[in-house]
Every structure is written in C-alpha cells, then in structure tokens.
Scaffold this motif. Structure first.
Motif, PDB file in Angstrom:
ATOM      1  N   UNK A   1       0.825  -1.204   0.000  1.00  0.00           N
ATOM      2  CA  UNK A   1       0.000   0.000   0.000  1.00  0.00           C
ATOM      3  C   UNK A   1       0.862   1.258   0.000  1.00  0.00           C
ATOM      4  N   UNK A   2       2.042   1.181   0.626  1.00  0.00           N
ATOM      5  CA  UNK A   2       2.924   2.343   0.696  1.00  0.00           C
ATOM      6  C   UNK A   2       3.443   2.751  -0.682  1.00  0.00           C
ATOM      7  N   UNK A   3       3.574   1.799  -1.590  1.00  0.00           N
ATOM      8  CA  UNK A   3       3.978   2.109  -2.966  1.00  0.00           C
ATOM      9  C   UNK A   3       2.824   2.810  -3.677  1.00  0.00           C
ATOM     10  N   UNK A   4       1.627   2.262  -3.531  1.00  0.00           N
ATOM     11  CA  UNK A   4       0.454   2.830  -4.196  1.00  0.00           C
ATOM     12  C   UNK A   4       0.093   4.215  -3.671  1.00  0.00           C
ATOM     13  N   UNK A   5       0.360   4.469  -2.401  1.00  0.00           N
ATOM     14  CA  UNK A   5       0.016   5.769  -1.821  1.00  0.00           C
ATOM     15  C   UNK A   5       1.058   6.838  -2.137  1.00  0.00           C
ATOM     16  N   UNK A   6       2.219   6.409  -2.620  1.00  0.00           N
ATOM     17  CA  UNK A   6       3.283   7.354  -2.922  1.00  0.00           C
ATOM     18  C   UNK A   6       4.196   7.640  -1.738  1.00  0.00           C
ATOM     19  N   UNK A   7       3.954   7.000  -0.605  1.00  0.00           N
ATOM     20  CA  UNK A   7       4.793   7.213   0.579  1.00  0.00           C
ATOM     21  C   UNK A   7       6.183   6.609   0.408  1.00  0.00           C
ATOM     22  N   UNK A   8       6.263   5.545  -0.387  1.00  0.00           N
ATOM     23  CA  UNK A   8       7.532   4.864  -0.639  1.00  0.00           C
ATOM     24  C   UNK A   8       7.707   4.708  -2.137  1.00  0.00           C
ATOM     25  N   UNK A   9       8.914   4.946  -2.611  1.00  0.00           N
ATOM     26  CA  UNK A   9       9.216   4.792  -4.025  1.00  0.00           C
ATOM     27  C   UNK A   9       9.858   3.430  -4.255  1.00  0.00           C
ATOM     28  N   UNK A  10       9.386   2.713  -5.266  1.00  0.00           N
ATOM     29  CA  UNK A  10       9.978   1.425  -5.602  1.00  0.00           C
ATOM     30  C   UNK A  10      11.363   1.641  -6.197  1.00  0.00           C
ATOM     31  N   UNK A  11      12.332   0.896  -5.708  1.00  0.00           N
ATOM     32  CA  UNK A  11      13.687   0.971  -6.248  1.00  0.00           C
ATOM     33  C   UNK A  11      14.142  -0.376  -6.797  1.00  0.00           C
ATOM     34  N   UNK A  12      13.284  -1.375  -6.718  1.00  0.00           N
ATOM     35  CA  UNK A  12      13.666  -2.728  -7.122  1.00  0.00           C
ATOM     36  C   UNK A  12      13.484  -3.011  -8.610  1.00  0.00           C
ATOM     37  N   UNK A  13      12.486  -2.402  -9.229  1.00  0.00           N
ATOM     38  CA  UNK A  13      12.146  -2.747 -10.606  1.00  0.00           C
ATOM     39  C   UNK A  13      13.284  -2.458 -11.577  1.00  0.00           C
ATOM     40  N   UNK A  14      13.878  -1.292 -11.480  1.00  0.00           N
ATOM     41  CA  UNK A  14      14.973  -0.948 -12.389  1.00  0.00           C
ATOM     42  C   UNK A  14      16.142  -1.914 -12.218  1.00  0.00           C
ATOM     43  N   UNK A  15      16.489  -2.217 -10.969  1.00  0.00           N
ATOM     44  CA  UNK A  15      17.581  -3.151 -10.694  1.00  0.00           C
ATOM     45  C   UNK A  15      17.275  -4.533 -11.263  1.00  0.00           C
ATOM     46  N   UNK A  16      16.078  -5.053 -10.967  1.00  0.00           N
ATOM     47  CA  UNK A  16      15.710  -6.381 -11.460  1.00  0.00           C
ATOM     48  C   UNK A  16      15.684  -6.430 -12.985  1.00  0.00           C
TER      49      UNK A  16
ATOM     50  N   UNK B   1       6.414  -8.060 -17.752  1.00  0.00           N
ATOM     51  CA  UNK B   1       5.330  -7.382 -17.040  1.00  0.00           C
ATOM     52  C   UNK B   1       5.758  -7.035 -15.624  1.00  0.00           C
ATOM     53  N   UNK B   2       5.234  -5.915 -15.124  1.00  0.00           N
ATOM     54  CA  UNK B   2       5.371  -5.536 -13.722  1.00  0.00           C
ATOM     55  C   UNK B   2       4.012  -5.040 -13.251  1.00  0.00           C
ATOM     56  N   UNK B   3       3.630  -5.449 -12.054  1.00  0.00           N
ATOM     57  CA  UNK B   3       2.354  -5.030 -11.469  1.00  0.00           C
ATOM     58  C   UNK B   3       2.608  -4.483 -10.067  1.00  0.00           C
ATOM     59  N   UNK B   4       1.828  -3.483  -9.694  1.00  0.00           N
ATOM     60  CA  UNK B   4       1.856  -2.968  -8.330  1.00  0.00           C
ATOM     61  C   UNK B   4       0.540  -3.370  -7.680  1.00  0.00           C
ATOM     62  N   UNK B   5       0.642  -4.058  -6.545  1.00  0.00           N
ATOM     63  CA  UNK B   5      -0.534  -4.605  -5.872  1.00  0.00           C
ATOM     64  C   UNK B   5      -0.673  -4.049  -4.466  1.00  0.00           C
ATOM     65  N   UNK B   6      -1.913  -3.882  -4.037  1.00  0.00           N
ATOM     66  CA  UNK B   6      -2.169  -3.471  -2.658  1.00  0.00           C
ATOM     67  C   UNK B   6      -1.918  -4.656  -1.723  1.00  0.00           C
ATOM     68  N   UNK B   7      -1.807  -4.372  -0.440  1.00  0.00           N
ATOM     69  CA  UNK B   7      -1.625  -5.417   0.566  1.00  0.00           C
ATOM     70  C   UNK B   7      -2.950  -6.144   0.792  1.00  0.00           C
ATOM     71  N   UNK B   8      -3.256  -7.049  -0.106  1.00  0.00           N
ATOM     72  CA  UNK B   8      -4.503  -7.808  -0.042  1.00  0.00           C
ATOM     73  C   UNK B   8      -4.186  -9.242  -0.455  1.00  0.00           C
TER      74      UNK B   8
END
Length: 71
Positions: free
Chosen positions: A15-30, A43-50
C-alpha cells in the motif's frame, strides 16, 4: 510458437507504494539484472496489501511466465 526464451514478471506489493509514501527501487535493478542474464522482463504489477489479490496475481503470472518475482 514457444521459442524457449525465459520471461519474467515482477509483482511489487505494498500500500505504501500505491500511496506514494515509498518509491519502488527494485524494478529498475531487477530489469537490468534479468536482461544481463538473457531473461526478458515482460510485465510488472503494483498490488495493494490484499492476500486474495496477491494470490490471484501470483497464479496468473506463474502460468504465463518462466519466473515471478515479488518485492
């Protein structure tokens, strides 16, 4: 036609990624590391904590791609 080329999907969970509180840094590296190994990140997907949404996404991606990564 299956060419045998390895493919991958990244599931970014939080949820912190979706809210903008935290920036993802893993996708570019991976993406760079997978490309260096000859694996195409498709493909890359951003999912809520559900839990149900995560299980559904993992099952969809594992049926479609060689590798599934979660972060």
């Amino acid at each position: 036609m299956d060419t045998g080329a390895a493919t991958a999907c990244v599931l970014i969970i939080g949820n912190e990624i979706l809210s903008g509180k935290t920036q993802d840094t893993n996708l570019q590296f991976l993406g760079a590391e997978l490309a260096a190994k000859g694996i195409t990140l498709v493909e890359a997907r951003v999912l809520r904590d559900d839990k149900a949404a995560i299980v559904t996404a993992v099952n969809q991606c594992r049926a479609a791609y060689t590798y599934v990564f979660t972060t």
